[in-house]
Scaffold this active site. Sequence first.
Site, short mmCIF file in Angstrom:
data_model
loop_
_atom_site.label_atom_id
_atom_site.label_comp_id
_atom_site.label_asym_id
_atom_site.label_seq_id
_atom_site.Cartn_x
_atom_site.Cartn_y
_atom_site.Cartn_z
NE ARG A 228 -12.24 11.82 -41.02
CZ ARG A 228 -12.03 12.40 -39.84
NH1 ARG A 228 -11.84 11.68 -38.77
NH2 ARG A 228 -12.04 13.72 -39.76
CG ASP A 272 -0.38 16.29 -34.90
OD1 ASP A 272 -0.32 16.98 -35.94
OD2 ASP A 272 -1.03 16.62 -33.90
CG ASN A 299 -6.21 14.22 -48.36
OD1 ASN A 299 -7.15 14.70 -48.98
ND2 ASN A 299 -6.39 13.51 -47.24
CB ALA A 300 -3.55 15.89 -43.57
N GLY A 301 -6.26 17.79 -43.93
CA GLY A 301 -6.79 19.14 -43.77
C GLY A 301 -7.86 19.16 -42.70
CG LEU A 308 -11.75 37.78 -39.35
CD1 LEU A 308 -10.76 36.64 -39.25
CD2 LEU A 308 -11.39 38.68 -40.54
CE1 TYR A 364 -10.53 23.42 -45.40
CE2 TYR A 364 -11.99 24.58 -46.93
CZ TYR A 364 -11.31 23.42 -46.54
OH TYR A 364 -11.40 22.29 -47.31
#
Length: 458
Positions: A228, A272, A299-301, A308, A364
């Site tokens: 997607r 996975d 690309n997977a992220g 924090l 991230y």
Amino acid sequence: MTDRYASFVQSGAGRALVKRLGLPDPPRLRRHTPGDPLLPGPVLLGAAGGSRLAVQVGRMLLDAGVELRDTPASGDPDPTTGQLPKNGALVYDATGVTDSTGLRQLYDFFHPQARAVLPSGRVIVLGTPPAECGSPREATAQRALEGLTRSIGKEFGRGVTAQLVYVTRAGDAGTPTSLEATLRFLLSGRSAYVSGQVVRVGAGPAAVPADWNRPLAGQVVLVTGAARGIGAAVARVLARDGAQVVALDVPSAGDALAAVVNEIGGTAVQLDLTGPDAPTRLADHLADRHGRVDVVVHNAGITRDRTLGRMDADRWDSVLDVNLSSQERINDVLWERELIPEGGRLVAVSSIAGIAGNRGQTNYATSKAGVIGLVDSLAPALAGRGISVNAVAPGFIETRLTARVPLVIREAGRRMNSLAQGGLPVDVAETIGWLAWPASGAVSGNVVRVCGQSLLGA
Ligand SMILES: NC(=O)c1ccc[n+]([C@@H]2O[C@H](COP(=O)([O-])OP(=O)(O)OC[C@H]3O[C@@H](n4cnc5c(N)ncnc54)[C@H](O)[C@@H]3O)[C@@H](O)[C@H]2O)c1
């Protein structure tokens, strides 16, 4: 996700209201469809005295079917309207500028043309990388070009984008194809949401495609996270451009992944990436089915946001593992098993959060800055094998990921860029496509933001 405000503004009633109230005015961007001409109008090509690329670029543009104008002819206003003829792009070779006083030549070229660029037109300045300049004065003047192009990107409006392309001097003999690939990308609708960027074209080998409409013909491409969002768009665009796509995603996204591969005629790998045997299973699949992989698109992220002080270790670990460490493990196994051939391409997806940082996203942003580190370290290491390594750093792209952002922050993210709108997954996909082309061999070590020249970050 749709941008209702942009749709409204582009309607008749919306246009009038936006003008009256001075509201943000997102233009309709020119995007690529196969077979499109490169540009909606002619290119005005100019050069500073003593420049080294203009002749080659002029030939390239003519071969690409572009109508070329030179400065004096296009400088004549129409006798009846008094207006200058409009151009699809302004391209200026500034490699001949050797000190700051020479920058005046760019003012002389661009000043009369500022209102004579068509909507979604392009401004491209060519320069020499400052580190390669023969004197401090030349390096200073070449560095100054960045301020001009970035400001034009913010000033011209109506979907016009502006970029600076530094072309190495060292590899003049080897650069034409890569410069051509870069110019074709930047002039076309493929680069709709890329603006204010500095692209470096080096001296690596590059192959001219038989057909510029299918620049990835015969290439085997792996796209991770392809079920997607951006990954699915990458799979579609790369398949459209001729690639055989191996699309990977987690087993729970199996149905969506199957729909993508059925649409594009690719193959699916349900895996996975964080699993201990994931790199080996992936390498086995690529070896058995294709014997190689020419292009790897990491690309997977994921995001797991918290400030924090409130972030548990699981959130930290999972984001770092999916977004960065799994890429390293996969790269290692693909190199070890020699599945990436000479001329291979590695393209990773970073983020403007990795450049600017973001509140609530230490995990991230760390992972995405790490992706930039991966480009910086691998690109020189793999240059000898003709393998290029680049990243794209998307800004606000309309996907499920950004649909979850609270409304006010979402609206700010959408509008706070030179194009006053969010990008589409296809904009990121087209940029990845260009970096993956065999013709882009000398474009390596770049981090290209696909952010409409977002106000966030450097
Ligand atoms: N959407 C944006 O505005 C934006 C901005 C900057 C960067 N990015 C980056 O672009 C990339 C794609 O983002 P998107 O918006 O399409 O996200 P998305 O969540 O829509 O898609 C990500 C895909 O990756 C897959 N994935 C996640 N973990 C995986 C794993 N362990 N193994 C295999 N597949 C896995 C998911 O199943 C999903 O299909 C990400 O790296 C993201 O960080 C997105």
